[in-house]
Structure formats: C-alpha cells, structure tokens
Design an enzyme around this catalytic site. Structure first.
Site, PDB file in Angstrom:
ATOM      1  N   LYS A   1       0.806  -1.220   0.000  1.00 36.52           N
ATOM      2  CA  LYS A   1       0.000   0.000   0.000  1.00 36.52           C
ATOM      3  C   LYS A   1       0.842   1.274   0.000  1.00 36.52           C
ATOM      4  CE  LYS A   1      -3.969  -2.215   2.156  1.00 36.52           C
ATOM      5  NZ  LYS A   1      -4.951  -2.204   3.251  1.00 36.52           N
TER       6      LYS A   1
ATOM      7  N   ASP B   1      -9.986   1.930   2.814  1.00 38.52           N
ATOM      8  CA  ASP B   1      -9.896   1.059   3.989  1.00 38.52           C
ATOM      9  C   ASP B   1     -10.550   1.666   5.226  1.00 38.52           C
ATOM     10  OD1 ASP B   1      -8.625  -1.202   2.957  1.00 38.52           O
ATOM     11  OD2 ASP B   1      -6.634  -0.303   3.180  1.00 38.52           O
TER      12      ASP B   1
END
Length: 283
Positions: free
Chosen positions: A75, A112
C-alpha cells in the site's frame, strides 16, 4: 442473480495484488458483483512479492487493467508510485485502490478507513464519543485512525512497537478532529473499542496483545479475515467482549472500490448482497 457473462476479447480485467494473496476473498466479492450487474468484467488475484509493486503498476498500464486493489505489503509503495492521489490517500500515504484516469494516469485511492467504520456501524457499534485503542501503525492503521477521527471518536490511542510510526498514525487522527496520542499496552484495558490493524493472527494463533487486558464491555475488532475467527477474537469472546471480524471491513471497502470504478455503477447494496450469497454458498 444474472448468469456470469462469457469471457471474451472485450472482457475488462481487474485484480488484487498482495503477498500473500491466495487467501483473498476479493475475487469472489467483485466477480459476484460484476455478475449481479451483468458487467463484462473479471477479477483475479495476482501474487506480487514485496518490493515489486512498481512492476505491477507497469503491468497495469501495459495490459490495460481496469482497476487494481492493493493489499499488504504494497500500500505504501503504490502510494509513492502512482501518478495521482486522491486527498485521503495523499494524507495517509497509503493506497488500496488504483484506477486509470481517462488520460491514462493511474490514480490511487484509499477506502480502507471508511470501510472499517462502515463495518462497525453495520455491526451496531457507534464510534462517536468513544475511546479507541488502535494496535499497529501501518497503512491500514493510518487509514483507520483518519476515519475514526472523521467519525467523531473522542480519542484514538495508537500502540505500536515503533514510536515514530505510532506518532505519525496518531497525528492523522488528530488532524481529522479528535484527541490522539501514542499509548502503551496498558491503554488497551481502558479502551471502549480495541482494533487490531496488524497482520498478526493471519493464518496462525499469534496474538497482537496480552489477552488479559481485554474485558467484557469492550468491542474488539480485527481487520484480519482469514481466519475469520482470529486468536484475538477468540480471547475477547472468552472474557465477554463483543467482537467484530474483518469480513465486514472487506465488504464495505470493496463497495467503495467499486464506486471508484465509475463505469461499474456499483453501490454498497449490490456488494453486500453478493457477499451474502457467497457466504451462503460456503456454508
């Protein structure tokens, strides 16, 4: 639900990259959603070793991949490598969704944190006014800290082995409007909500904290969804704490990913229904 369209030369490809990634439920979720809408898309899991995210982005450009989900450990590298970042991803330095813009740039998004807060709400857990102890300070933890602050948490306490990383994560919650600080393990006992935002517990019996710090009256959430019932959640349930597993976050962040792929016109109800059907088939 509609029958899945046959794969053809016109089929669009989407994928998730990670290491490990073989356990991912994202292909089941997204393919069920594509089928529900009759879209000529297919979604696959692609194992990409740590440090090779740049190569995966090059492949995305080369093969015209229409959307890419990003999971651990890529990420942060992806956030540093895409052409553009949306405001949340820029603040977090973390990306879990990459989509091509009309001019060919790769744009990084972060779903997220919002997905995690939505999963708590779906489980009947109110974030506003609570004290949250967040275990971990990686990309997912930063996204969750930011989202908890935006959702009105009274305080976010970050517990992590590296103090500098914990400070960075706590600062995101502060910037989002709530009190935040670096904590120690003992702070777990004082929290209304305890969140494991590390990968500890994935595929094993390890615990991210001392289970004796958990107690009834708390909500204990884990972002790990494989196994669904982690050792942390088992320990929490044993002392009477309420538990929230990682599948809810997966579902809600996936719905937001689909929303970012504007051509799919998907919403949360579609992805939730698709996920429910998937669960029923697995029973």
């Amino acid at each position: 639900m509609n029958a899945q369209p046959a794969i053809s030369g016109r089929t669009r490809l989407a994928a998730v990259i990670g290491s490990p990634v073989q356990h991912s439920l994202s292909p089941a979720l997204h393919n069920a959603a594509f089928t529900a809408l009759g879209l000529d898309w297919v979604y696959v899991a692609l194992p990409v070793s740590e440090g090779r995210a740049d190569t995966a982005l090059d492949a995305m450009r080369l093969f015209g991949i229409g959307g890419m989900s990003v999971t651990m450990p890529h990420k942060e590298q992806v956030a540093a490598s895409v052409d553009q970042l949306d405001p949340a991803a820029a603040a977090l330095r973390s990306v879990n969704t990459v989509v091509p813009s009309p001019d060919g740039d790769l744009v990084g998004h972060s779903t997220d944190g919002a997905g995690f807060v939505a999963s708590l709400a779906a489980a009947g857990v109110e974030v506003a006014g609570t004290q949250v102890c967040l275990l971990g300070a990686g990309g997912a933890a930063r996204a969750i800290a930011d989202a908890l602050g935006r959702a009105g948490a009274a305080e976010v306490v970050v517990v992590n082995r590296t103090a500098s990383s914990a400070e960075t994560t706590a600062a995101l919650a502060s910037a989002a409007g709530c009190a935040a600080r670096v904590g120690v393990a003992a702070d777990i006992a004082d929290a209304h909500i305890v969140v494991n935002a590390t990968s500890v517990g994935m595929g094993g019996n390890l615990l991210p904290c001392d289970p004796t710090l958990l107690h009834s009256g708390q909500v204990v959430a884990d972002i790990v969804y494989h196994p669904r019932r982690t050792a942390l959640l088992e320990a929490a349930a044993a002392v009477g704490a309420r538990t929230v597993d990682g599948l809810g976050m997966l579902v809600h962040q996936a719905a937001l990913q689909q929303r970012d792929r504007k051509s799919t016109r998907l919403n949360s109800s579609h992805i939730t229904i698709s996920y429910a059907v998937f669960c029923l088939k697995k029973k």
